[in-house]
Design an enzyme around this catalytic site. Structure first.
Site, PDB file in Angstrom:
ATOM      1  N   ILE A 129       0.862  -1.188   0.000  1.00 10.51           N
ATOM      2  CA  ILE A 129       0.000   0.000   0.000  1.00 10.51           C
ATOM      3  C   ILE A 129       0.895   1.234   0.000  1.00 10.51           C
ATOM      4  CG2 ILE A 129      -1.694   1.358   1.309  1.00 10.51           C
ATOM      5  CD1 ILE A 129      -2.911  -1.133   0.125  1.00 10.51           C
ATOM      6  N   HIS A 130       0.726   2.107  -1.001  1.00  9.77           N
ATOM      7  CA  HIS A 130       1.564   3.300  -1.016  1.00  9.77           C
ATOM      8  C   HIS A 130       0.919   4.507  -1.696  1.00  9.77           C
ATOM      9  CE1 HIS A 130       2.292   2.164  -5.206  1.00  9.77           C
ATOM     10  NE2 HIS A 130       2.729   3.391  -5.376  1.00  9.77           N
ATOM     11  N   ARG A 131      -0.159   4.316  -2.462  1.00  7.07           N
ATOM     12  CA  ARG A 131      -0.706   5.441  -3.229  1.00  7.07           C
ATOM     13  C   ARG A 131      -1.315   6.498  -2.316  1.00  7.07           C
ATOM     14  NH1 ARG A 131      -1.026   5.417  -8.722  1.00  7.07           N
ATOM     15  NH2 ARG A 131      -0.535   3.444  -9.735  1.00  7.07           N
ATOM     16  N   ARG A 185       6.190   6.218   2.908  1.00  2.71           N
ATOM     17  CA  ARG A 185       5.013   7.099   3.060  1.00  2.71           C
ATOM     18  C   ARG A 185       3.971   6.441   3.954  1.00  2.71           C
ATOM     19  NH1 ARG A 185       2.577   7.567  -2.251  1.00  2.71           N
ATOM     20  NH2 ARG A 185       3.982   9.308  -2.684  1.00  2.71           N
ATOM     21  N   ASP A 211      -2.195  -1.599  -4.187  1.00  2.73           N
ATOM     22  CA  ASP A 211      -2.665  -0.428  -4.924  1.00  2.73           C
ATOM     23  C   ASP A 211      -1.629  -0.003  -5.968  1.00  2.73           C
ATOM     24  OD1 ASP A 211      -0.697   0.740  -3.349  1.00  2.73           O
ATOM     25  OD2 ASP A 211      -2.050   2.071  -2.240  1.00  2.73           O
TER      26      ASP A 211
END
Length: 361
Positions: free
Chosen positions: A208-210, A243, A281
């Site tokens: 998950i990073h978006r 992030r 994602d």
């Protein structure tokens, strides 16, 4: 000898560029100069890729990161322009949809240098995504558009690109070349499965990073709630993006799943080869899951890779906890045949030949 400059900044671009760099080196007809903008600056997400994947070291590292979109893109534009003035290339090659992509394309176009966009024509039709803005603008100012799928070609046709003096080629997905080539070595170069004591087919690989997920705390909580519940049945292993890590720490969210540090490409291939399915994602990981014959649960509201969804290899679930869990159960019970050809073959060589045609015209 004609010269091209390759602009890189983010981890998926290193993987794609490695394929074309290998073809350029083999043919020995073009000089390639690599410029690393520094967009991904963590050594686990950047430097290790050049070492692992036998990519020529960047001649220039601009070290531009940790800035707002506008500041980052503007700084990249100015610094890439200086490099282009120094090197005077015949073409600039950019990949994907990052700030590095649009900055490199803009700098080149304003100097009258031909632009090659690899992975062109993709659309999410979501203009709130910075990536969508970057890819649309890059396509419009490029001279050669290398499309990975027929859907990408059709998107450009629907936008009127047939009326523009631009080369549009359906080459296939360069990531497929990378997976096929580097999978040969991954088990020799990574021991991550043994280090984490993972069993083949007994864990789910998640990323998950978006920003659409990390910047919306309700979405992020819902996603990790689903991960925790899946983890109770099937271990969830998640390489933690900086992030995402920062947001989880800020909001004191501590999901009970298996977090690991960001990994190199060989380790990611080993995780893909040995997992039961993927929840992500990421755009690139959706295809890499398919190349490794794994189902993919897409934690977004849309995807650029519609063929994966249309053929039943992937499912779009957004940040809905119940949909994530339902997709997990569905794919756990599936015995889908992954033998269909969706993304072409020998893609790097095809792109290389089109670049030669472009710069010799």
């Amino acid at each position: 000898m004609k010269k091209i400059i390759t602009i890189l900044g983010a981890r998926p671009q290193f993987v794609k560029a490695a394929v074309l760099s290998r073809v350029i080196k083999k043919n020995n007809e073009l000089e390639e100069v690599i410029v690393h903008t520094g967009q991904h600056f963590d050594s686990n997400m950047s430097d290790v890729f050049f070492k692992e994947m036998m990519i020529p070291n960047p001649k220039y590292n601009l070290d531009i990161n940790s800035m707002s979109h506008g500041a980052m893109t503007g700084k990249m534009l100015a610094d890439v322009e200086s490099v282009l003035q120094e090197e005077q290339p015949n073409a600039v090659v950019v990949y994907g949809d990052t700030n590095s992509t649009i900055a490199g394309a803009l700098a080149a176009k304003k100097m009258g240098i031909k632009v090659v966009h690899v992975e062109a024509g993709l659309r999410s039709f979501n203009m709130s995504m910075p990536e969508e803005i970057n890819r649309i603008l890059t396509d419009r100012i490029s001279d050669l558009l290398s499309c990975p799928t027929q859907t990408a070609v059709d998107n450009l046709a629907n936008e009127g690109y047939a009326n523009l003096p631009i080369m549009i080629e359906k080459h296939g997905d360069i990531m497929k070349d990378a997976v096929e080539y580097y999978s040969q070595f991954s088990s020799d170069r990574s021991s991550i499965i043994e280090e984490l004591n993972l069993q083949k087919g007994e864990f789910v690989l998640a990323t998950i990073h978006r920003q659409e997920n990390t910047d919306d705390i309700d979405k992020l909580r819902a996603i990790f709630k689903a991960f925790e519940e899946v983890h109770q049945k099937h271990q969830v292993v998640l390489p933690l993006h900086p992030r995402t890590k920062a947001v989880l720490e800020k909001h004191q969210i501590s999901p009970k799943i298996t977090f690991i540090d960001p990994v190199g490409y060989y380790s990611m291939l080993e995780l893909l080869k040995n997992c039961s399915m993927v929840i992500t994602d990421s755009g690139g990981l959706q295809k890499e899951a398919f190349f490794n014959k794994k189902h993919c649960i897409i934690v977004r509201e849309e995807t650029e890779w519609l063929e994966l969804v249309n053929h039943g290899f992937a499912k779009i679930v957004g940040s809905n906890s119940e949909l994530i869990k339902a997709a997990f159960e569905e794919f756990t019970a599936s015995d889908k045949d992954f033998s269909i050809e969706l993304y072409g073959n020998h893609v790097g060589e095809k792109i290389y030949q089109s670049i030669k045609t472009l710069i010799e015209a």
